[in-house]
Write a protein that holds these residues in place. Structure first.
Motif, PDB file in Angstrom:
ATOM      1  N   ALA A 119       0.829  -1.237   0.159  1.00 12.36           N
ATOM      2  CA  ALA A 119      -0.003   0.000   0.081  1.00 12.36           C
ATOM      3  C   ALA A 119       0.871   1.252  -0.077  1.00 12.36           C
ATOM      4  O   ALA A 119       1.912   1.240   0.845  1.00 12.36           O
ATOM      5  CB  ALA A 119      -0.883   0.067   1.211  1.00 12.36           C
ATOM      6  N   LEU A 120       0.483   2.138  -0.863  1.00 13.40           N
ATOM      7  CA  LEU A 120       1.343   3.566  -0.895  1.00 13.40           C
ATOM      8  C   LEU A 120       0.562   4.474   0.161  1.00 13.40           C
ATOM      9  O   LEU A 120      -0.801   4.651   0.274  1.00 13.40           O
ATOM     10  CB  LEU A 120       1.480   3.936  -2.434  1.00 13.40           C
ATOM     11  CG  LEU A 120       1.852   3.222  -3.403  1.00 13.40           C
ATOM     12  CD1 LEU A 120       1.947   4.031  -4.695  1.00 13.40           C
ATOM     13  CD2 LEU A 120       3.149   2.721  -2.824  1.00 13.40           C
ATOM     14  N   LEU A 121       1.332   5.069   0.975  1.00  8.59           N
ATOM     15  CA  LEU A 121       0.641   6.203   1.926  1.00  8.59           C
ATOM     16  C   LEU A 121       1.287   7.181   1.817  1.00  8.59           C
ATOM     17  O   LEU A 121       2.368   7.733   1.516  1.00  8.59           O
ATOM     18  CB  LEU A 121       1.319   5.785   3.458  1.00  8.59           C
ATOM     19  CG  LEU A 121       0.970   4.210   3.881  1.00  8.59           C
ATOM     20  CD1 LEU A 121       1.423   4.062   5.522  1.00  8.59           C
ATOM     21  CD2 LEU A 121      -0.415   3.864   3.680  1.00  8.59           C
ATOM     22  N   PHE A 122       0.149   8.395   1.981  1.00  6.17           N
ATOM     23  CA  PHE A 122       0.403   9.827   1.918  1.00  6.17           C
ATOM     24  C   PHE A 122       0.770  10.220   0.325  1.00  6.17           C
ATOM     25  O   PHE A 122       0.142  11.380   0.268  1.00  6.17           O
ATOM     26  CB  PHE A 122       1.561  10.220   2.925  1.00  6.17           C
ATOM     27  CG  PHE A 122       1.231   9.588   4.247  1.00  6.17           C
ATOM     28  CD1 PHE A 122       0.403  10.721   5.160  1.00  6.17           C
ATOM     29  CD2 PHE A 122       1.715   8.484   4.887  1.00  6.17           C
ATOM     30  CE1 PHE A 122       0.210  10.179   6.473  1.00  6.17           C
ATOM     31  CE2 PHE A 122       1.538   8.177   6.110  1.00  6.17           C
ATOM     32  CZ  PHE A 122       0.522   8.864   6.748  1.00  6.17           C
ATOM     33  N   ARG A 123       1.555   9.931  -0.146  1.00  9.02           N
ATOM     34  CA  ARG A 123       1.935  10.288  -1.282  1.00  9.02           C
ATOM     35  C   ARG A 123       1.311   9.092  -2.499  1.00  9.02           C
ATOM     36  O   ARG A 123       1.648   7.992  -2.377  1.00  9.02           O
ATOM     37  CB  ARG A 123       3.557  10.417  -1.807  1.00  9.02           C
ATOM     38  CG  ARG A 123       4.010  11.278  -0.707  1.00  9.02           C
ATOM     39  CD  ARG A 123       5.653  11.430  -0.806  1.00  9.02           C
ATOM     40  NE  ARG A 123       6.247  12.307  -0.209  1.00  9.02           N
ATOM     41  CZ  ARG A 123       7.717  12.366   0.290  1.00  9.02           C
ATOM     42  NH1 ARG A 123       8.317  11.471  -0.256  1.00  9.02           N
ATOM     43  NH2 ARG A 123       8.094  13.298   1.188  1.00  9.02           N
ATOM     44  N   SER A 124       0.800   9.409  -3.774  1.00  5.58           N
ATOM     45  CA  SER A 124       0.177   8.602  -4.609  1.00  5.58           C
ATOM     46  C   SER A 124       0.879   8.548  -5.846  1.00  5.58           C
ATOM     47  O   SER A 124       1.439   9.768  -5.974  1.00  5.58           O
ATOM     48  CB  SER A 124      -1.355   8.888  -4.809  1.00  5.58           C
ATOM     49  OG  SER A 124      -1.762  10.261  -4.833  1.00  5.58           O
ATOM     50  N   ILE A 125       0.757   7.553  -6.558  1.00  6.61           N
ATOM     51  CA  ILE A 125       1.414   7.553  -7.948  1.00  6.61           C
ATOM     52  C   ILE A 125       0.387   7.171  -8.926  1.00  6.61           C
ATOM     53  O   ILE A 125       0.063   6.012  -8.797  1.00  6.61           O
ATOM     54  CB  ILE A 125       2.597   6.506  -7.728  1.00  6.61           C
ATOM     55  CG1 ILE A 125       3.731   7.105  -6.794  1.00  6.61           C
ATOM     56  CG2 ILE A 125       3.363   6.200  -9.181  1.00  6.61           C
ATOM     57  CD1 ILE A 125       4.912   6.022  -6.776  1.00  6.61           C
ATOM     58  N   ASP A 126       0.256   7.948 -10.022  1.00  7.14           N
ATOM     59  CA  ASP A 126      -0.698   7.638 -10.983  1.00  7.14           C
ATOM     60  C   ASP A 126      -0.389   6.216 -11.717  1.00  7.14           C
ATOM     61  O   ASP A 126       0.760   6.065 -11.910  1.00  7.14           O
ATOM     62  CB  ASP A 126      -0.891   8.670 -11.965  1.00  7.14           C
ATOM     63  CG  ASP A 126      -1.628   9.915 -11.244  1.00  7.14           C
ATOM     64  OD1 ASP A 126      -2.445   9.643 -10.299  1.00  7.14           O
ATOM     65  OD2 ASP A 126      -1.381  11.022 -12.074  1.00  7.14           O
ATOM     66  N   GLY A 127      -1.120   5.482 -11.956  1.00  2.65           N
ATOM     67  CA  GLY A 127      -1.191   4.137 -12.600  1.00  2.65           C
ATOM     68  C   GLY A 127      -0.656   3.327 -12.058  1.00  2.65           C
ATOM     69  O   GLY A 127      -0.261   2.047 -12.673  1.00  2.65           O
TER      70      GLY A 127
END
Length: 333
Positions: free
Chosen positions: A150-158
């Motif tokens: 899971a990515l937290l706090f910062r998102s990454i498109d795609g």
């Protein structure tokens, strides 16, 4: 060298089978509580140390959660670390901590280590300039994460995994609306930039509000997230504009603390001649002079939902939590 104490030694000491001792040490519900207590006391008395590597091979689980954060010199990451540790402890698991220092190569090395160690899940706050393609090279296989992530706090498109963050555009808007209510003639956005989704989104939200109202009186100065940058930027602006009557909107509380120091150094009364607004609501800003007006980010909620999404194997989805304005004394009424 003393011989290693084994399950066989404990079994002989308490008069149980080796399998019974093993179940008791794992507090298996089939074992009476009194037996569990007796076996654990015997293990402590004999100096038994569990071989976790062997246990992991038997259960195919490591009970280890890998957590990779940015730069711990930024106190907000310490706040995140405390919440992550609490959540991992609550689930009866262990933490494997990595610090990327906002460097993609260090981040990749940690992810590879987590894979080698058989981590049960990965909670990742992506380093500066991480893209879906960069992360895919080290973490994906056949288009799916090689371990629950899971990515937290910062998102990454795609990128195909659960992503949990604050609504950072709204966080910027909240700061912008508060700044407008202060009635200053000039507004300065300090920090942020384009290295992360958080930096881009907060700045977008704040400028959207400010430029609709007073487009000619808004200045943007991007730079690193540090007290030094906040201090130097605010000091330079106040030296060039001795009248003051301006509001500093800071990408983060850390930058805002530097701006507060610059105001004090130049004798500017914060909350009257000058206003300062932060974002994050770090624990320490309640005790700054004056207490800092900021935007509260739900760190416990983000960590909790991210942990659940990773361990439950949720499909790739994006969850945003609402920020809240925290008005204190650093903004002119």
């Amino acid at each position: 060298m003393a011989e290693r104490i084994t399950l066989k030694d404990i079994a002989r000491h308490v008069g149980l089978s080796i399998s019974g001792v093993s179940l008791a040490l794992r507090a298996d519900p089939r074992v009476p509580a009194e037996t569990v207590r007796r076996v654990r006391e015997a293990a402590d008395e004999l100096g038994y140390v569990q071989n976790l590597a062997a246990a992991n091979l038997r259960t195919s689980r490591s009970d280890t959660i890998a957590v990779c954060l940015g730069d711990l010199s930024n106190p907000i990451f310490n706040d995140i670390l405390i919440r992550a540790e609490e959540e991992i402890d609550r689930r009866g698991k262990r933490m494997m901590l990595g610090v990327s220092r906002e460097d993609i190569e260090r981040q990749d090395d940690f992810i590879r280590q987590a894979l080698r160690m058989g981590a049960e899940a990965l909670l990742l706050c992506p380093a500066y300039d991480t893209t879906a393609d960069i992360l895919a090279k080290v973490l994906l296989r056949d288009g799916k994460p090689r371990l629950p992530t899971a990515l937290l706090f910062r998102s990454i498109d795609g990128f195909p995994c659960p992503q949990v963050a604050s609504d950072e555009v709204e966080a910027g808007r909240l700061a912008g609306r508060l700044a407008l209510r202060s009635g200053h003639r000039r507004f300065v956005w300090i920090g942020g930039g384009s290295h992360t989704s958080v930096a881009r989104d907060r700045q977008f939200g704040a400028l959207e509000v400010l430029e609709q109202a007073q487009p000619r009186n808004v200045t943007v100065i991007n730079g690193p997230t540090s007290r030094q940058f906040g201090y130097e930027t605010a000091h330079r602006i106040l030296m060039d504009d001795p009248v003051g009557d301006l509001c500093f909107l800071c990408f983060s509380d850390l930058i805002a603390l530097g701006a507060l120091s610059a105001c004090h150094a130049l004798g500017k009364l914060v909350g009257e001649a000058v206003s300062v607004i932060g974002c994050d609501d770090m624990d320490e800003v309640k005790y700054s002079v004056p207490p800092l007006s900021t935007v509260h980010i739900d760190i416990p909620g983000i960590v909790r939902l991210g942990m659940k999404a990773a361990l439950d194997g949720d499909v790739a989805s994006r969850t945003t939590l609402a920020p809240r304005l925290k008005e204190r004394k650093s903004v002119r009424p």
